[in-house]
Design a protein around this motif. Structure first.
Motif, PDB file in Angstrom:
ATOM      1  N   LYS A 236       0.908  -1.279  -0.088  1.00  0.00           N
ATOM      2  CA  LYS A 236       0.119  -0.105  -0.046  1.00  0.00           C
ATOM      3  C   LYS A 236       0.835   1.190  -0.228  1.00  0.00           C
ATOM      4  O   LYS A 236       0.493   2.241  -0.592  1.00  0.00           O
ATOM      5  N   GLY A 237       2.066   1.218   0.778  1.00  0.00           N
ATOM      6  CA  GLY A 237       2.980   2.526   0.803  1.00  0.00           C
ATOM      7  C   GLY A 237       3.486   2.798  -0.657  1.00  0.00           C
ATOM      8  O   GLY A 237       3.265   3.769  -0.906  1.00  0.00           O
TER       9      GLY A 237
ATOM     10  N   GLU B 219       1.931   1.868  -3.336  1.00  0.00           N
ATOM     11  CA  GLU B 219       0.992   2.226  -4.126  1.00  0.00           C
ATOM     12  C   GLU B 219       0.574   3.654  -3.961  1.00  0.00           C
ATOM     13  O   GLU B 219       0.271   4.159  -5.010  1.00  0.00           O
ATOM     14  N   LYS B 220       0.583   4.077  -2.900  1.00  0.00           N
ATOM     15  CA  LYS B 220       0.297   5.757  -2.561  1.00  0.00           C
ATOM     16  C   LYS B 220       1.264   6.420  -3.278  1.00  0.00           C
ATOM     17  O   LYS B 220       0.840   7.701  -3.639  1.00  0.00           O
TER      18      LYS B 220
ATOM     19  N   GLU C 217       6.990   2.506   5.098  1.00  0.00           N
ATOM     20  CA  GLU C 217       5.573   2.553   4.936  1.00  0.00           C
ATOM     21  C   GLU C 217       4.891   2.896   6.305  1.00  0.00           C
ATOM     22  O   GLU C 217       3.424   3.232   5.950  1.00  0.00           O
TER      23      GLU C 217
ATOM     24  N   SER D 142       4.811  10.975   5.412  1.00  0.00           N
ATOM     25  CA  SER D 142       5.245  11.529   4.005  1.00  0.00           C
ATOM     26  C   SER D 142       6.611  11.192   3.443  1.00  0.00           C
ATOM     27  O   SER D 142       6.995  10.798   2.471  1.00  0.00           O
TER      28      SER D 142
ATOM     29  N   LEU E  72       7.188   7.572   2.719  1.00  0.00           N
ATOM     30  CA  LEU E  72       6.716   7.252   1.552  1.00  0.00           C
ATOM     31  C   LEU E  72       7.657   7.793   0.346  1.00  0.00           C
ATOM     32  O   LEU E  72       7.773   7.255  -0.857  1.00  0.00           O
TER      33      LEU E  72
ATOM     34  N   GLU F  24       9.088   5.964  -2.728  1.00  0.00           N
ATOM     35  CA  GLU F  24       9.166   6.608  -4.142  1.00  0.00           C
ATOM     36  C   GLU F  24      10.618   6.583  -4.876  1.00  0.00           C
ATOM     37  O   GLU F  24      10.476   6.472  -6.054  1.00  0.00           O
TER      38      GLU F  24
END
Length: 203
Positions: free
Chosen positions: A17-18, A20-21, A183, A187, A190, A194
């Motif tokens: 999910k991390g 995915e965000k 995760e 921010s 994340l 990224e």
């Protein structure tokens, strides 16, 4: 495609999910062949070191990880996944790890509240694409009782102090390990996921 290895001990959903965000495509995989086909690999993990190595070996994932690293694929170990990259661990006796990085996993010093749980700062040691946009002394979320002690000190990309200064991020080439949970680290955590996605894209 980035493969997240499922070996029965990972916090797979939160890591998936991390990514995915931040718009990075990942797939949870449970076979060595899927790892072989991936462009990048993530090894998450929570739990005991010896059990994790047993599970990786029984699934043939240890060989797949070594092949990925040898092929130069970007690789990211998270929490226990970072510790497994090293040669040995002191957790419940001496246990052999993947041996990708030289060094040992050690227990945090006596007298501290263990596990080390909560937010703590990192001290960046040198710039790296994984840390692009991450300010020095940023805080991230930790949950662990053991830490990595690299035999090659230049492996440490960032340190954290908790009774001892330990390497909370290690890296060499495109192989990385992170002790904290990106995760679960808002921010900036994340952002690290990224950045790893960008490393994979650039290879």
């Amino acid at each position: 495609m980035i493969a997240i290895i499922d070996y029965g001990m990972g916090n797979l959903r939160s890591v998936h999910k991390g990514f995915e965000k931040v718009g990075v495509k990942t797939v949870v995989v449970d076979s060595p062949g899927q790892v072989d086909e991936a462009d990048g690999v993530v090894l998450p993990g929570v739990g005991a070191f010896a059990d994790a190595m047993t599970n990786l070996r029984s699934a043939g994932m240890d060989g797949a990880i070594h092949r990925a690293v040898a092929a130069g694929k970007p690789f990211l170990g998270i929490c226990l996944g970072q510790q497994l990259l090293f040669e040995t661990s002191e957790e419940w006796g001496i246990n052999e790890g993947l041996g990708i990085f030289p060094g040992r996993v050690r227990r945090l010093p006596e007298g501290l509240k263990i596990p080390h749980m909560g937010w703590n700062q990192l001290e960046i040691q040198r710039p790296d694409p994984l840390l692009a946009g991450i300010p020095d002394r940023s805080s991230f979320y930790f949950v662990h009782s053991y830490y990595v002690d690299p035999a090659e000190k230049e492996l440490a990309l960032a340190l954290t102090e908790y009774g001892v200064h330990f390497a909370c991020i290690v890296g060499k080439g495109h192989v990385y390990g992170i002790q904290f949970h990106p995760e679960k680290s808002s921010s900036l955590g994340l952002k690290i996921l990224e950045n790893f996605g960008r490393v994979v894209e650039g290879c």
